[in-house]
Design a protein around this motif. Structure first.
Motif, PDB file in Angstrom:
ATOM      1  N   ALA A  90       0.828  -1.209   0.000  1.00 41.85           N
ATOM      2  CA  ALA A  90       0.000   0.000   0.000  1.00 41.85           C
ATOM      3  C   ALA A  90       0.861   1.257   0.000  1.00 41.85           C
ATOM      4  CB  ALA A  90      -0.935  -0.007   1.209  1.00 41.85           C
ATOM      5  N   ALA A  91       1.943   1.243   0.765  1.00 42.66           N
ATOM      6  CA  ALA A  91       2.834   2.405   0.817  1.00 42.66           C
ATOM      7  C   ALA A  91       3.528   2.609  -0.527  1.00 42.66           C
ATOM      8  CB  ALA A  91       3.862   2.240   1.943  1.00 42.66           C
ATOM      9  N   ARG A  92       3.947   1.518  -1.152  1.00 40.77           N
ATOM     10  CA  ARG A  92       4.580   1.633  -2.470  1.00 40.77           C
ATOM     11  C   ARG A  92       3.601   2.216  -3.484  1.00 40.77           C
ATOM     12  NH1 ARG A  92       9.554  -0.387  -2.702  1.00 40.77           N
ATOM     13  NH2 ARG A  92      10.196  -2.097  -1.371  1.00 40.77           N
ATOM     14  N   ALA A  93       2.341   1.810  -3.405  1.00 47.70           N
ATOM     15  CA  ALA A  93       1.321   2.340  -4.312  1.00 47.70           C
ATOM     16  C   ALA A  93       1.116   3.840  -4.101  1.00 47.70           C
ATOM     17  CB  ALA A  93       0.001   1.587  -4.127  1.00 47.70           C
ATOM     18  N   LYS A  94       1.424   4.312  -2.896  1.00 46.07           N
ATOM     19  CA  LYS A  94       1.281   5.738  -2.571  1.00 46.07           C
ATOM     20  C   LYS A  94       2.589   6.498  -2.766  1.00 46.07           C
ATOM     21  CE  LYS A  94      -2.563   5.101   0.653  1.00 46.07           C
ATOM     22  NZ  LYS A  94      -2.944   3.796   0.152  1.00 46.07           N
ATOM     23  N   GLY A  95       3.632   5.817  -3.251  1.00 47.14           N
ATOM     24  CA  GLY A  95       4.864   6.512  -3.594  1.00 47.14           C
ATOM     25  C   GLY A  95       6.094   6.180  -2.773  1.00 47.14           C
ATOM     26  N   MET A  96       6.014   5.236  -1.849  1.00 41.67           N
ATOM     27  CA  MET A  96       7.189   4.906  -1.058  1.00 41.67           C
ATOM     28  C   MET A  96       8.242   4.238  -1.938  1.00 41.67           C
ATOM     29  SD  MET A  96       7.604   2.556   2.375  1.00 41.67           S
ATOM     30  CE  MET A  96       7.389   1.006   1.499  1.00 41.67           C
ATOM     31  N   THR A  97       9.470   4.699  -1.814  1.00 47.06           N
ATOM     32  CA  THR A  97      10.593   4.138  -2.561  1.00 47.06           C
ATOM     33  C   THR A  97      11.347   3.135  -1.696  1.00 47.06           C
ATOM     34  OG1 THR A  97      12.124   5.833  -1.784  1.00 47.06           O
ATOM     35  CG2 THR A  97      10.861   6.333  -3.804  1.00 47.06           C
ATOM     36  N   ASP A  98      12.276   2.410  -2.307  1.00 48.47           N
ATOM     37  CA  ASP A  98      13.133   1.496  -1.553  1.00 48.47           C
ATOM     38  C   ASP A  98      13.936   2.260  -0.506  1.00 48.47           C
ATOM     39  OD1 ASP A  98      12.269  -0.705  -2.988  1.00 48.47           O
ATOM     40  OD2 ASP A  98      14.036  -0.793  -4.288  1.00 48.47           O
ATOM     41  N   ALA A  99      14.407   3.443  -0.877  1.00 49.00           N
ATOM     42  CA  ALA A  99      15.192   4.253   0.070  1.00 49.00           C
ATOM     43  C   ALA A  99      14.341   4.669   1.263  1.00 49.00           C
ATOM     44  CB  ALA A  99      15.757   5.485  -0.631  1.00 49.00           C
ATOM     45  N   MET A 100      13.091   5.011   1.021  1.00 52.92           N
ATOM     46  CA  MET A 100      12.199   5.386   2.124  1.00 52.92           C
ATOM     47  C   MET A 100      11.940   4.200   3.048  1.00 52.92           C
ATOM     48  SD  MET A 100       9.589   7.739  -0.121  1.00 52.92           S
ATOM     49  CE  MET A 100       8.503   8.325   1.174  1.00 52.92           C
ATOM     50  N   LEU A 101      11.704   3.021   2.449  1.00 57.09           N
ATOM     51  CA  LEU A 101      11.479   1.820   3.258  1.00 57.09           C
ATOM     52  C   LEU A 101      12.712   1.503   4.091  1.00 57.09           C
ATOM     53  CD1 LEU A 101       9.816  -0.608   4.156  1.00 57.09           C
ATOM     54  CD2 LEU A 101      10.612  -1.811   2.103  1.00 57.09           C
ATOM     55  N   ALA A 102      13.889   1.603   3.487  1.00 58.81           N
ATOM     56  CA  ALA A 102      15.123   1.339   4.223  1.00 58.81           C
ATOM     57  C   ALA A 102      15.277   2.302   5.388  1.00 58.81           C
ATOM     58  CB  ALA A 102      16.322   1.437   3.280  1.00 58.81           C
ATOM     59  N   GLU A 103      14.936   3.555   5.169  1.00 53.53           N
ATOM     60  CA  GLU A 103      15.052   4.543   6.248  1.00 53.53           C
ATOM     61  C   GLU A 103      14.044   4.270   7.353  1.00 53.53           C
ATOM     62  OE1 GLU A 103      15.201   9.377   6.643  1.00 53.53           O
ATOM     63  OE2 GLU A 103      15.845   8.447   4.759  1.00 53.53           O
ATOM     64  N   VAL A 104      12.826   3.898   6.989  1.00 51.42           N
ATOM     65  CA  VAL A 104      11.823   3.532   8.003  1.00 51.42           C
ATOM     66  C   VAL A 104      12.330   2.363   8.832  1.00 51.42           C
ATOM     67  CG1 VAL A 104       9.524   2.501   8.333  1.00 51.42           C
ATOM     68  CG2 VAL A 104       9.796   4.465   6.816  1.00 51.42           C
ATOM     69  N   MET A 105      12.871   1.330   8.168  1.00 51.11           N
ATOM     70  CA  MET A 105      13.365   0.163   8.895  1.00 51.11           C
ATOM     71  C   MET A 105      14.557   0.529   9.777  1.00 51.11           C
ATOM     72  SD  MET A 105      11.401  -2.398   8.437  1.00 51.11           S
ATOM     73  CE  MET A 105      10.087  -1.196   8.464  1.00 51.11           C
ATOM     74  N   ALA A 106      15.396   1.461   9.335  1.00 48.28           N
ATOM     75  CA  ALA A 106      16.511   1.923  10.168  1.00 48.28           C
ATOM     76  C   ALA A 106      15.988   2.625  11.419  1.00 48.28           C
ATOM     77  CB  ALA A 106      17.420   2.859   9.374  1.00 48.28           C
ATOM     78  N   VAL A 107      14.960   3.438  11.258  1.00 43.16           N
ATOM     79  CA  VAL A 107      14.360   4.123  12.416  1.00 43.16           C
ATOM     80  C   VAL A 107      13.723   3.099  13.353  1.00 43.16           C
ATOM     81  CG1 VAL A 107      12.573   5.744  13.161  1.00 43.16           C
ATOM     82  CG2 VAL A 107      14.031   6.311  11.205  1.00 43.16           C
ATOM     83  N   VAL A 108      13.016   2.118  12.790  1.00 42.47           N
ATOM     84  CA  VAL A 108      12.406   1.062  13.610  1.00 42.47           C
ATOM     85  C   VAL A 108      13.476   0.336  14.414  1.00 42.47           C
ATOM     86  CG1 VAL A 108      11.258  -1.201  13.511  1.00 42.47           C
ATOM     87  CG2 VAL A 108      10.363   0.714  12.178  1.00 42.47           C
ATOM     88  N   GLY A 109      14.550  -0.049  13.746  1.00 43.97           N
ATOM     89  CA  GLY A 109      15.637  -0.755  14.436  1.00 43.97           C
ATOM     90  C   GLY A 109      16.263   0.090  15.529  1.00 43.97           C
ATOM     91  N   MET A 110      16.513   1.366  15.239  1.00 47.66           N
ATOM     92  CA  MET A 110      17.117   2.253  16.233  1.00 47.66           C
ATOM     93  C   MET A 110      16.175   2.484  17.404  1.00 47.66           C
ATOM     94  SD  MET A 110      19.676   3.916  17.373  1.00 47.66           S
ATOM     95  CE  MET A 110      20.640   3.229  16.061  1.00 47.66           C
ATOM     96  N   ALA A 111      14.897   2.708  17.109  1.00 47.27           N
ATOM     97  CA  ALA A 111      13.928   2.935  18.186  1.00 47.27           C
ATOM     98  C   ALA A 111      13.819   1.707  19.085  1.00 47.27           C
ATOM     99  CB  ALA A 111      12.563   3.303  17.603  1.00 47.27           C
ATOM    100  N   ASN A 112      13.776   0.528  18.473  1.00 50.36           N
ATOM    101  CA  ASN A 112      13.700  -0.694  19.286  1.00 50.36           C
ATOM    102  C   ASN A 112      14.952  -0.865  20.134  1.00 50.36           C
ATOM    103  OD1 ASN A 112      11.138  -2.034  18.884  1.00 50.36           O
ATOM    104  ND2 ASN A 112      11.742  -2.189  16.748  1.00 50.36           N
TER     105      ASN A 112
END
Length: 136
Positions: A90-112
Protein backbone atom coordinates in the motif's frame (compact mmCIF):
# COMPACT_ATOMS: atom_id res chain seq x y z
CA UNK A 1 -2.81 -21.28 7.16
CA UNK A 2 -5.72 -19.37 8.65
CA UNK A 3 -7.34 -20.69 11.81
CA UNK A 4 -10.79 -19.92 10.39
CA UNK A 5 -12.46 -20.56 7.06
CA UNK A 6 -11.95 -17.57 4.76
CA UNK A 7 -15.27 -16.16 3.57
CA UNK A 8 -15.19 -15.65 -0.19
CA UNK A 9 -17.40 -13.00 -1.74
CA UNK A 10 -19.66 -15.53 -3.45
CA UNK A 11 -20.20 -17.36 -0.12
CA UNK A 12 -20.81 -14.21 1.93
CA UNK A 13 -24.14 -13.11 3.31
CA UNK A 14 -25.58 -9.67 2.58
CA UNK A 15 -23.97 -7.97 5.61
CA UNK A 16 -20.49 -9.23 4.72
CA UNK A 17 -20.99 -8.46 1.02
CA UNK A 18 -21.91 -4.87 1.92
CA UNK A 19 -18.61 -4.46 3.79
CA UNK A 20 -16.67 -6.16 1.00
CA UNK A 21 -18.30 -3.82 -1.54
CA UNK A 22 -17.32 -0.80 0.58
CA UNK A 23 -13.74 -2.07 0.92
CA UNK A 24 -13.44 -2.52 -2.84
CA UNK A 25 -15.04 0.85 -3.59
CA UNK A 26 -12.91 2.70 -1.02
CA UNK A 27 -9.70 1.04 -2.16
CA UNK A 28 -10.64 1.14 -5.84
CA UNK A 29 -9.91 -2.56 -6.04
CA UNK A 30 -11.67 -5.58 -7.50
CA UNK A 31 -10.69 -8.08 -4.80
CA UNK A 32 -10.81 -8.67 -1.04
CA UNK A 33 -7.65 -9.70 0.77
CA UNK A 34 -7.44 -12.62 3.17
CA UNK A 35 -7.40 -10.44 6.29
CA UNK A 36 -10.95 -9.27 5.62
CA UNK A 37 -12.03 -12.76 4.54
CA UNK A 38 -10.86 -14.13 7.91
CA UNK A 39 -12.66 -11.42 9.88
CA UNK A 40 -15.84 -12.10 7.92
CA UNK A 41 -16.52 -15.19 10.05
CA UNK A 42 -17.87 -12.57 12.48
CA UNK A 43 -19.72 -9.92 10.44
CA UNK A 44 -19.85 -7.46 13.36
CA UNK A 45 -16.07 -7.74 13.85
CA UNK A 46 -15.53 -7.28 10.11
CA UNK A 47 -17.69 -4.14 9.97
CA UNK A 48 -16.25 -2.62 13.17
CA UNK A 49 -12.66 -3.23 12.09
CA UNK A 50 -13.24 -1.93 8.56
CA UNK A 51 -14.93 1.24 9.84
CA UNK A 52 -12.02 1.87 12.22
CA UNK A 53 -9.37 1.23 9.57
CA UNK A 54 -11.21 3.40 7.08
CA UNK A 55 -11.43 6.27 9.58
CA UNK A 56 -7.86 6.04 10.90
CA UNK A 57 -6.20 5.58 7.51
CA UNK A 58 -8.15 8.39 5.80
CA UNK A 59 -6.27 11.61 5.01
CA UNK A 60 -5.97 13.85 8.04
CA UNK A 61 -3.17 15.70 9.77
CA UNK A 62 -0.94 12.91 8.40
CA UNK A 63 -0.98 12.08 4.71
CA UNK A 64 -1.89 8.53 3.60
CA UNK A 65 1.72 7.61 2.70
CA UNK A 66 2.98 8.58 6.16
CA UNK A 67 0.20 6.53 7.77
CA UNK A 68 1.10 3.49 5.68
CA UNK A 69 4.78 3.87 6.58
CA UNK A 70 3.89 4.06 10.28
CA UNK A 71 1.77 0.93 9.81
CA UNK A 72 4.78 -0.85 8.26
CA UNK A 73 7.00 0.26 11.15
CA UNK A 74 4.60 -0.95 13.83
CA UNK A 75 3.99 -4.19 11.93
CA UNK A 76 7.74 -4.82 11.76
CA UNK A 77 8.07 -4.24 15.49
CA UNK A 78 5.11 -6.54 16.19
CA UNK A 79 6.46 -9.19 13.80
CA UNK A 80 3.31 -9.35 11.64
CA UNK A 81 4.55 -10.58 8.27
CA UNK A 82 1.12 -10.28 6.68
CA UNK A 83 0.78 -6.63 7.72
CA UNK A 84 4.39 -5.81 6.76
CA UNK A 85 3.74 -7.07 3.25
CA UNK A 86 0.25 -5.68 2.75
CA UNK A 87 1.11 -2.21 4.07
CA UNK A 88 4.44 -2.13 2.23
CA UNK A 89 2.45 -2.76 -0.96
CA UNK A 90 0.00 0.00 0.00
CA UNK A 91 2.83 2.40 0.82
CA UNK A 92 4.58 1.63 -2.47
CA UNK A 93 1.32 2.34 -4.31
CA UNK A 94 1.28 5.74 -2.57
CA UNK A 95 4.86 6.51 -3.59
CA UNK A 96 7.19 4.91 -1.06
CA UNK A 97 10.59 4.14 -2.56
CA UNK A 98 13.13 1.50 -1.55
CA UNK A 99 15.19 4.25 0.07
CA UNK A 100 12.20 5.39 2.12
CA UNK A 101 11.48 1.82 3.26
CA UNK A 102 15.12 1.34 4.22
CA UNK A 103 15.05 4.54 6.25
CA UNK A 104 11.82 3.53 8.00
CA UNK A 105 13.36 0.16 8.90
CA UNK A 106 16.51 1.92 10.17
CA UNK A 107 14.36 4.12 12.42
CA UNK A 108 12.41 1.06 13.61
CA UNK A 109 15.64 -0.76 14.44
CA UNK A 110 17.12 2.25 16.23
CA UNK A 111 13.93 2.93 18.19
CA UNK A 112 13.70 -0.69 19.29
CA UNK A 113 17.37 -0.72 20.32
CA UNK A 114 17.21 2.52 22.30
CA UNK A 115 13.86 1.55 23.85
CA UNK A 116 15.43 -1.66 25.14
CA UNK A 117 18.45 0.25 26.48
CA UNK A 118 16.18 2.70 28.33
CA UNK A 119 14.17 -0.22 29.74
CA UNK A 120 17.27 -2.18 30.71
CA UNK A 121 18.94 0.77 32.41
CA UNK A 122 15.62 1.98 33.86
CA UNK A 123 16.45 5.54 32.78
CA UNK A 124 14.31 8.13 34.54
CA UNK A 125 12.39 10.56 32.38
CA UNK A 126 13.79 14.07 32.11
CA UNK A 127 11.38 16.67 33.55
CA UNK A 128 11.48 18.60 30.26
CA UNK A 129 10.07 15.55 28.45
CA UNK A 130 7.33 14.90 31.01
CA UNK A 131 5.40 17.92 29.78
CA UNK A 132 4.41 16.52 26.41
CA UNK A 133 7.85 16.74 24.90
CA UNK A 134 8.05 20.52 24.98
CA UNK A 135 11.48 22.01 25.64
CA UNK A 136 10.85 25.75 25.26
Amino acid sequence: MATVRLVEYEDAGPEVRAVYDDIMATRQSDWINNFWKALAVDPALLRRTWESVKQVMAPGALDPLTKEMIYVAVSATNGCGYCINSHTAAARAKGMTDAMLAEVMAVVGMANETNRLVQGFQVELDPAFAEGGRRD
